[in-house]
Scaffold this motif. Structure first.
Motif, PDB file in Angstrom:
ATOM      1  N   GLU A 668       0.826  -1.208   0.000  1.00  0.00           N
ATOM      2  CA  GLU A 668       0.000   0.000   0.000  1.00  0.00           C
ATOM      3  C   GLU A 668       0.863   1.262   0.000  1.00  0.00           C
ATOM      4  O   GLU A 668       0.493   2.283  -0.602  1.00  0.00           O
ATOM      5  CB  GLU A 668      -0.936  -0.022   1.209  1.00  0.00           C
ATOM      6  CG  GLU A 668      -2.001  -1.119   1.096  1.00  0.00           C
ATOM      7  CD  GLU A 668      -2.655  -1.445   2.426  1.00  0.00           C
ATOM      8  OE1 GLU A 668      -2.198  -0.875   3.462  1.00  0.00           O
ATOM      9  OE2 GLU A 668      -3.598  -2.256   2.455  1.00  0.00           O
ATOM     10  N   VAL A 671       1.925   1.716  -3.644  1.00  0.00           N
ATOM     11  CA  VAL A 671       0.819   2.208  -4.463  1.00  0.00           C
ATOM     12  C   VAL A 671       0.583   3.698  -4.215  1.00  0.00           C
ATOM     13  O   VAL A 671       0.382   4.474  -5.163  1.00  0.00           O
ATOM     14  CB  VAL A 671      -0.456   1.384  -4.180  1.00  0.00           C
ATOM     15  CG1 VAL A 671      -1.671   2.038  -4.838  1.00  0.00           C
ATOM     16  CG2 VAL A 671      -0.289  -0.051  -4.669  1.00  0.00           C
ATOM     17  N   TRP A 674       3.256   5.646  -6.038  1.00  0.00           N
ATOM     18  CA  TRP A 674       3.051   5.678  -7.485  1.00  0.00           C
ATOM     19  C   TRP A 674       1.909   6.603  -7.878  1.00  0.00           C
ATOM     20  O   TRP A 674       1.975   7.272  -8.906  1.00  0.00           O
ATOM     21  CB  TRP A 674       2.775   4.265  -8.002  1.00  0.00           C
ATOM     22  CG  TRP A 674       3.933   3.329  -7.782  1.00  0.00           C
ATOM     23  CD1 TRP A 674       5.251   3.665  -7.639  1.00  0.00           C
ATOM     24  CD2 TRP A 674       3.870   1.908  -7.662  1.00  0.00           C
ATOM     25  NE1 TRP A 674       6.013   2.553  -7.443  1.00  0.00           N
ATOM     26  CE2 TRP A 674       5.203   1.449  -7.460  1.00  0.00           C
ATOM     27  CE3 TRP A 674       2.853   0.970  -7.710  1.00  0.00           C
ATOM     28  CZ2 TRP A 674       5.509   0.098  -7.309  1.00  0.00           C
ATOM     29  CZ3 TRP A 674       3.146  -0.365  -7.557  1.00  0.00           C
ATOM     30  CH2 TRP A 674       4.466  -0.806  -7.354  1.00  0.00           C
ATOM     31  N   LYS A 675       0.881   6.616  -7.081  1.00  0.00           N
ATOM     32  CA  LYS A 675      -0.234   7.523  -7.389  1.00  0.00           C
ATOM     33  C   LYS A 675       0.196   8.983  -7.268  1.00  0.00           C
ATOM     34  O   LYS A 675      -0.213   9.830  -8.057  1.00  0.00           O
ATOM     35  CB  LYS A 675      -1.413   7.231  -6.465  1.00  0.00           C
ATOM     36  CG  LYS A 675      -2.127   5.922  -6.775  1.00  0.00           C
ATOM     37  CD  LYS A 675      -3.323   5.689  -5.861  1.00  0.00           C
ATOM     38  CE  LYS A 675      -4.066   4.411  -6.254  1.00  0.00           C
ATOM     39  NZ  LYS A 675      -5.236   4.155  -5.381  1.00  0.00           N
ATOM     40  N   TRP A 680       1.273   5.382 -11.305  1.00  0.00           N
ATOM     41  CA  TRP A 680       0.082   4.534 -11.252  1.00  0.00           C
ATOM     42  C   TRP A 680      -0.751   4.689 -12.525  1.00  0.00           C
ATOM     43  O   TRP A 680      -1.248   3.710 -13.090  1.00  0.00           O
ATOM     44  CB  TRP A 680      -0.741   4.883 -10.020  1.00  0.00           C
ATOM     45  CG  TRP A 680      -1.943   4.015  -9.822  1.00  0.00           C
ATOM     46  CD1 TRP A 680      -3.242   4.312 -10.133  1.00  0.00           C
ATOM     47  CD2 TRP A 680      -1.963   2.690  -9.278  1.00  0.00           C
ATOM     48  NE1 TRP A 680      -4.070   3.276  -9.811  1.00  0.00           N
ATOM     49  CE2 TRP A 680      -3.309   2.254  -9.277  1.00  0.00           C
ATOM     50  CE3 TRP A 680      -0.974   1.839  -8.792  1.00  0.00           C
ATOM     51  CZ2 TRP A 680      -3.691   1.013  -8.811  1.00  0.00           C
ATOM     52  CZ3 TRP A 680      -1.355   0.591  -8.323  1.00  0.00           C
ATOM     53  CH2 TRP A 680      -2.702   0.191  -8.336  1.00  0.00           C
ATOM     54  N   LEU A 691      -5.080  -5.324  -6.728  1.00  0.00           N
ATOM     55  CA  LEU A 691      -4.404  -5.526  -5.448  1.00  0.00           C
ATOM     56  C   LEU A 691      -5.035  -6.691  -4.712  1.00  0.00           C
ATOM     57  O   LEU A 691      -6.271  -6.871  -4.740  1.00  0.00           O
ATOM     58  CB  LEU A 691      -4.498  -4.273  -4.573  1.00  0.00           C
ATOM     59  CG  LEU A 691      -3.463  -3.162  -4.782  1.00  0.00           C
ATOM     60  CD1 LEU A 691      -3.654  -2.490  -6.137  1.00  0.00           C
ATOM     61  CD2 LEU A 691      -3.568  -2.114  -3.662  1.00  0.00           C
TER      62      LEU A 691
END
Length: 884
Positions: A668, A671, A674-675, A680, A691
């Motif tokens: 998490e 992620v 990356w967002k 992402w 996920l």
């Protein structure tokens, strides 16, 4: 130590005609090695990757050996058996020989009688050409108990049976168990004498894996010559709707036991009126003809759990149809079975084995998916009590004492007072924090320290547990509590009377269903069983705080000490799995077994090395090290590099990519990074990204979405126009040790690439792990000291290698998700400099602890990410050409 079969008992075989097709060379080698291990006795470790036909090889080798062993023993029985029959080992040789011949003939006669009895059913089934259909269930549930059933009786001092001895279990008599009203009196059946024979006990984690064994057995000729019995829980096999809908295993078990104590209704002579004994289970028919019929039907043809439950709903004897309990039918069939299938939970606890009637002495114990065995042993012997459960125990016993104190004897009062002392101590421990700690972190205590700190040294735990078992204390106290809950909740319930646990917020001081039901008192007694262990065998882990008021957990620190009872009794113990490497954790279960009694075989894969590519990468495309050590892995540069690597891999992978992270938290964290950076969006533009969910209920939906993204869409003729076809593939982010890391097959396009993100070392601060590692080092130091070894000879400590083994066990399980058959192919990417740095001659850990079948395909390209990426592209192009 398990007995050695002796030189005369060693058998040899090189061909396995029962195998349903011509075996691969690796399958033939596996069967030969397994047959040899069974013949010699001892412990065998057999590693056979998924897709190599492991289950079928296990069946063929084990059952060929079983037949050969019986044929050999028919002409050469054990001398000790003949001596026992003759009256002693000092009898003359001619008398002993005569006794052996008589015993051999008797056993052969019993075996023939059993086979003839079952052949009648097999012939009838072959003529029908179909399995029996499910029948209708009959009879209601039960009825409330009288008040007297809650009273605890006195027991005779010194009447405790020896560990492992059989105990009387209250069951209905023949006349009570067979339901009258079927056109005549209860049908009776004689219990046949059981021949003495070696059994194969096959154990696995889940019922689905046991069902797979049944399906594979049906492909062999053994299906018509050997008998199989599958054991399941009451919850899986109960056909009494009123009991089965209680849901929790503890509630179902207690309901079943409760109904067995109730006498069945019986007709008055000369009238149709039924009197006495309301509420007995109408499906319990042990000792009657219906039960004997179902027992023989179970033995006549291999069936799995679901088929056994359906078969129990249909029982036909002399034209009469009657549903019979399949749970007890399977237990009654155990002594006559050649093969017994059971989940881990039925084998690992001596109490459970004794209750089921499972005998290990002289039999073969085969464990499939054995990489989980150490965890299964630890879990089977652990016990947890929460603060909420401790409060429920206290409330139940206080209420019981308030109602029945004047009617109880001295033993009952003493036992209840001691249990109250324990439950209150547990409640205090769950709420207390260790000295000097402000955060309430989990901490470990030795067993002796816990007992002394909480004033429990005056409690005779062995005597208390014996009394609770013989008087069914838990059932009576909990039964009275439930009856009070029933009164408070009022009428309207449609479950088994007296079996409900109440509703949340109902009576009992608002303790609710979980706190006031079956679980709390059972959990307390499980904890007491742990406390009776030797101080060096276990620890108490106290975790204060939390929604349930904290918890107190007994854990083993040396699983081998308790597993030794299985090792000493069984003729052979066979451990099999797709991946057993590294072997270190499993070897802790066999500390006293000499090396010449340990047999190991590691099977190659069915795919050629050219269809598997394993790359160890130290850095990404920008040259940033892919360093996932705990202190570095949160670095934004590392996370960006990881995201770019995954994007590049997904661009060239002709199917699904599964990336395994060390934890949900780190996945998490990646992620979120990356967002924030926009990676992402680029990943999702390339392939769908999924996920692994935290809850089991969402796993199936995730797998369906992954499969849909990796499979080509259906086409119905040529489409003249429209958007270009989507690119097949999906990036699935998963967790080592999670639900997708084991038991899920990502074959073919579902798993063309597996990416390992770092090395998933377990949390070194976990008190349970820390105590096990300390105990391991202490045992090694004590052993070295006894041999006169001091100082540097103890370095490095064994815990260090064990800690690394635990890490690589998780890595190997993840790698094994891909490559499921001989035409499959996949790439494995190991991301971390520590992988690449260990690529030496000879290999060093961690690469040295990889499965043997992957090592011929292992490469560490020189020059960084570029050459590695080029190698990956060429690999996939070559594989696609072979498919086209």
């Amino acid at each position: 130590m398990m007995g050695h079969p002796g030189a005369a008992a060693v058998l040899h075989r090189t061909d396995f005609p029962a195998f349903p097709h011509e075996p691969y060379s690796i399958q033939r080698d596996l069967m030969r090695s397994l047959y040899e291990a069974l013949s010699k006795g001892g412990v065998g470790f057999f590693e056979s990757p998924t897709g190599t036909g492991k289950t079928l090889c296990l069946i063929s080798a084990c059952l060929h050996w079983l037949e050969d062993s019986r044929a050999a023993s028919a002409t050469a029985p054990k001398a000790e058996e003949g001596a026992a029959v003759a009256g002693g080992p000092h009898m003359p040789d001619w008398m002993r020989g005569h006794a052996e011949r008589l015993e051999r003939d008797r056993q052969a006669h019993l075996l023939r009688a059993q086979m003839e009895r079952l052949e009648v059913l097999r012939s009838a089934r072959r003529q029908r050409g179909a399995r029996p259909a499910a029948g209708a269930k009959t009879g209601p549930g039960g009825a409330p108990n009288d008040d007297d059933e809650f009273i605890l009786e006195e027991v005779e001092e010194g009447a405790a049976s020896e560990p492992g001895a059989s105990r009387k279990r209250p069951v209905l008599s023949d006349s009570e168990s067979e339901e009258e009203g079927l056109g005549g009196p209860a049908l009776q059946a004689e219990t046949p004498e059981v021949p003495s024979k070696t059994q194969i006990i096959f154990c696995s984690r889940t019922h689905s894996q046991l069902s797979q064994f049944v399906g594979e057995l049906r492909r062999t000729r053994f299906v018509d010559s050997l008998s199989l019995v599958v054991l399941g829980s009451r919850g899986a096999l109960c056909i009494n709707d009123a009991v089965a809908r209680l849901g929790s295993p503890a509630a179902v078990n207690e309901a079943c036991a409760e109904l067995q104590r109730r006498p069945a209704p019986r007709k008055k002579a000369g009238s149709g009126e039924r009197t006495g004994g309301k509420g007995a289970c109408p499906y319990l028919a042990r000792g009657g003809a219906h039960a004997a019929s179902l027992r023989d039907m179970v033995l006549a043809h291999p069936i799995d759990i679901e088929e056994l439950a359906k078969l129990g709903e249909l029982g036909i004897v002399s034209g009469q149809r009657r549903a019979v309990c399949p749970y007890y039918a399977a237990r009654d069939a155990l002594p006559e079975a050649d093969i017994i299938l059971a989940p881990y939970s039925a084998l690992l606890l001596r109490e459970t084995r004794d209750a089921l009637g499972l005998q290990l002495k002289g039999n073969v114990f085969v464990v499939d998916e054995a990489h989980n065995l150490v965890d299964a042993v630890n879990d089977a012997h652990s016990a947890t009590v929460t603060g909420r459960q401790a409060a429920a125990c206290t409330a139940q016993m206080e209420r019981y004492l308030a109602q029945y104190r004047s009617r109880l004897g001295m033993q009952a009062c003493l036992a209840l007072q001691q249990l109250l002392l324990v439950s209150r101590a547990v409640g205090r421990a769950c709420a207390a924090r260790p000295q000097g700690s402000q955060t309430g972190e989990a901490h470990a205590r030795s067993l002796n320290a816990f007992v002394l700190e909480h004033g429990l040294e005056g409690v005779n735990i062995f005597q208390l547990l014996r009394y609770a078992s013989e008087t069914r204390l838990v059932q009576r106290v909990a039964g009275y509590w439930r009856s009070c809950e029933m009164e408070n909740s009022g009428p309207g319930s449609n479950s088994v009377p007296g079996m409900e646990a109440g509703k949340p917020g109902g009576g009992g001081g608002g303790l609710g269903i979980e706190a006031a039901g079956q679980g709390p008192l059972h959990a307390l007694l499980s904890l007491l069983r742990g406390l009776r262990s030797a101080d060096k065998d276990g620890r108490i882990i106290v975790d204060p705080g939390g929604a349930d008021g904290g918890s107190l957990r007994f854990v083993l620190v040396d699983a081998g000490r308790l597993f030794s009872s299985i090792v000493s009794e069984a003729r052979s113990v066979i451990l099999a799995s797709g991946t057993l490497s590294p072997l270190g954790p499993l070897l802790t279960l066999f500390p006293g077994v000499p090396m010449d009694r340990l047999h190991r075989f590691s099977c190659g894969h069915v795919v050629g090395k050219e269809r598997l590519l394993a790359l160890a990468l130290a850095s990404g495309s920008s040259g940033t090290p892919l360093d996932f050590r705990f202190s570095r892995r949160g670095d934004p540069a590392v996370l960006r590099e990881l995201g770019q690597v995954l994007l590049n891999v997904c661009r060239v992978t002709p199917g699904g990519t599964i990336a395994f992270f060390p934890s949900h938290h780190y996945m998490e964290e990646a992620v979120a990074s990356w967002k924030a950076s926009g990676q992402w969006t680029r990943l999702e533009a390339c392939v769908p990204v999924l996920l692994e969910p935290r809850t089991a209920a969402e796993v199936d939906a995730t797998l369906v979405a992954h499969a849909a993204a990796c499979a080509p869409p259906p086409t119905f003729g040529a489409l003249p126009s429209g958007p270009p076809p989507r690119r097949l593939g999906c990036l699935l982010l998963a967790v080592v040790g999670g639900r997708l890391a084991e038991g899920i097959n990502f074959g073919d396009a579902l798993g063309r690439a597996v990416v390992m993100v770092g090395l998933p070392y377990p949390n070194p601060a976990d008190p349970e792990l820390r105590e096990r590692l300390r105990a391991m080092d202490a045992a090694a130091a004590a052993a070295s000291t006894s041999l006169g070894i001091q100082g540097p000879a103890l370095q490095p400590p064994p815990s260090r290698g064990h800690y690394q083994d635990l890490c690589m066990k998780g890595v190997n399980q993840c790698i094994g998700r891909a490559i499921r058959h001989s035409r499959d192919y996949a790439a494995v990417l190991l991301l971390d400099p520590r992988y690449a740095e260990s690529f030496t001659k000879p290999l060093r850990p961690p690469l040295a602890k990889l499965p043997a079948w992957i090592l011929p395909s292992l490469e560490v390209p020189q020059g960084g990410f570029g050459p590695a990426y080029t190698r990956l592209v060429r690999f996939f192009k070559a594989m696609q050409q072979t498919e086209g």
